[in-house]
Structure formats: C-alpha cells, structure tokens
Design a protein around this motif. Structure first.
Motif, PDB file in Angstrom:
ATOM      1  N   UNK A  49       0.832  -1.204   0.000  1.00  0.00           N
ATOM      2  CA  UNK A  49       0.000   0.000   0.000  1.00  0.00           C
ATOM      3  C   UNK A  49       0.869   1.258   0.000  1.00  0.00           C
ATOM      4  N   UNK A  50       1.909   1.259   0.814  1.00  0.00           N
ATOM      5  CA  UNK A  50       2.814   2.401   0.867  1.00  0.00           C
ATOM      6  C   UNK A  50       3.547   2.612  -0.437  1.00  0.00           C
ATOM      7  N   UNK A  51       3.982   1.517  -1.054  1.00  0.00           N
ATOM      8  CA  UNK A  51       4.660   1.608  -2.346  1.00  0.00           C
ATOM      9  C   UNK A  51       3.738   2.216  -3.392  1.00  0.00           C
ATOM     10  N   UNK A  52       2.513   1.752  -3.429  1.00  0.00           N
ATOM     11  CA  UNK A  52       1.538   2.289  -4.385  1.00  0.00           C
ATOM     12  C   UNK A  52       1.300   3.781  -4.136  1.00  0.00           C
ATOM     13  N   UNK A  53       1.054   4.149  -2.889  1.00  0.00           N
ATOM     14  CA  UNK A  53       0.791   5.557  -2.563  1.00  0.00           C
ATOM     15  C   UNK A  53       1.982   6.443  -2.925  1.00  0.00           C
ATOM     16  N   UNK A  54       3.197   5.969  -2.640  1.00  0.00           N
ATOM     17  CA  UNK A  54       4.388   6.764  -2.947  1.00  0.00           C
ATOM     18  C   UNK A  54       4.599   6.886  -4.449  1.00  0.00           C
ATOM     19  N   UNK A  55       4.317   5.822  -5.184  1.00  0.00           N
ATOM     20  CA  UNK A  55       4.458   5.876  -6.640  1.00  0.00           C
ATOM     21  C   UNK A  55       3.456   6.852  -7.248  1.00  0.00           C
ATOM     22  N   UNK A  56       2.231   6.850  -6.756  1.00  0.00           N
ATOM     23  CA  UNK A  56       1.217   7.790  -7.244  1.00  0.00           C
ATOM     24  C   UNK A  56       1.642   9.226  -6.925  1.00  0.00           C
ATOM     25  N   UNK A  57       2.168   9.427  -5.724  1.00  0.00           N
ATOM     26  CA  UNK A  57       2.631  10.762  -5.332  1.00  0.00           C
ATOM     27  C   UNK A  57       3.764  11.223  -6.249  1.00  0.00           C
ATOM     28  N   UNK A  58       4.729  10.338  -6.482  1.00  0.00           N
ATOM     29  CA  UNK A  58       5.856  10.682  -7.356  1.00  0.00           C
ATOM     30  C   UNK A  58       5.366  10.962  -8.777  1.00  0.00           C
ATOM     31  N   UNK A  59       4.425  10.160  -9.254  1.00  0.00           N
ATOM     32  CA  UNK A  59       3.872  10.352 -10.592  1.00  0.00           C
ATOM     33  C   UNK A  59       3.301  11.757 -10.722  1.00  0.00           C
ATOM     34  N   UNK A  62       5.529  12.040 -14.254  1.00  0.00           N
ATOM     35  CA  UNK A  62       6.069  10.893 -14.982  1.00  0.00           C
ATOM     36  C   UNK A  62       5.031   9.767 -15.011  1.00  0.00           C
ATOM     37  N   UNK A  63       5.191   8.823 -15.927  1.00  0.00           N
ATOM     38  CA  UNK A  63       4.260   7.691 -15.965  1.00  0.00           C
ATOM     39  C   UNK A  63       4.340   6.868 -14.674  1.00  0.00           C
ATOM     40  N   UNK A  64       3.230   6.266 -14.298  1.00  0.00           N
ATOM     41  CA  UNK A  64       3.179   5.480 -13.071  1.00  0.00           C
ATOM     42  C   UNK A  64       4.198   4.341 -13.101  1.00  0.00           C
ATOM     43  N   UNK A  65       4.425   3.753 -14.286  1.00  0.00           N
ATOM     44  CA  UNK A  65       5.403   2.673 -14.399  1.00  0.00           C
ATOM     45  C   UNK A  65       6.791   3.153 -13.995  1.00  0.00           C
ATOM     46  N   UNK A  66       7.174   4.338 -14.453  1.00  0.00           N
ATOM     47  CA  UNK A  66       8.495   4.897 -14.105  1.00  0.00           C
ATOM     48  C   UNK A  66       8.545   5.235 -12.621  1.00  0.00           C
TER      49      UNK A  66
END
Length: 88
Positions: free
Chosen positions: A19-29, A34-38
């Motif tokens: 969950x934290x990884x997903x939330x941080x990736x969305x925040x970074x996106x 940048x694309x969510x994949x990156x």
C-alpha cells in the motif's frame, strides 16, 4: 497461502508495504509528472538501495559481533532510526 513458515504479521507487513509503495508511486507520478510505471521503477530502485544497506549492515557489522537474535534486534533499531523523507 505461503509455502514457508507463516506468521500473520509477515502478511500484514507485506500488505502495508504494498500500500505504501503504491501511494508513494502515485505521489511521485503526480509531483514529477512521470508515468506510473516509471514512478514504480524509481521507488523500487530506492528500496533496493536501502535493502542492500540493510544486508551489508547485518552481515558485515552486526552478525560477526552478535548472536542472530541480538543482530536482528539491533538491525530493527537501526532501521527505525533511519531518516525519513520529509513530506513535500
């Protein structure tokens, strides 16, 4: 169901991590545009750096001087003391 020994805290920890990884990736996106994949790639790269440091600390510094239990306890303390990223 896991194939190895099972402790419910392990599954709960992995769930929280995911969950934290997903939330941080969305925040970074959103912040970096940048694309969510990156964003996921970057987050995983940063986690790998941390896990490498964790591994080195355990095997090079803690385990040679302490029992497994003492080394693990000291590693948990060290992990908790690591600086956290400041919220933007």
């Amino acid at each position: 169901m896991p194939l190895c020994g099972f402790n419910p805290k392990m599954l709960a920890g992995l769930t929280m991590f995911s969950q934290g990884l997903y939330e941080q990736a969305v925040k970074r996106q959103k912040e970096d545009g940048i694309p969510i994949e990156r964003a996921f790639e970057i987050e995983v790269e940063e986690m790998n750096i941390f896990l490498t440091k964790l591994d080195e600390r355990y095997y090079e510094e803690l385990r040679p001087k302490h029992s497994v239990e003492e080394a693990m306890n000291k590693l948990v303390e060290w992990t908790a003391d690591q600086p956290k990223k400041k919220p933007s």
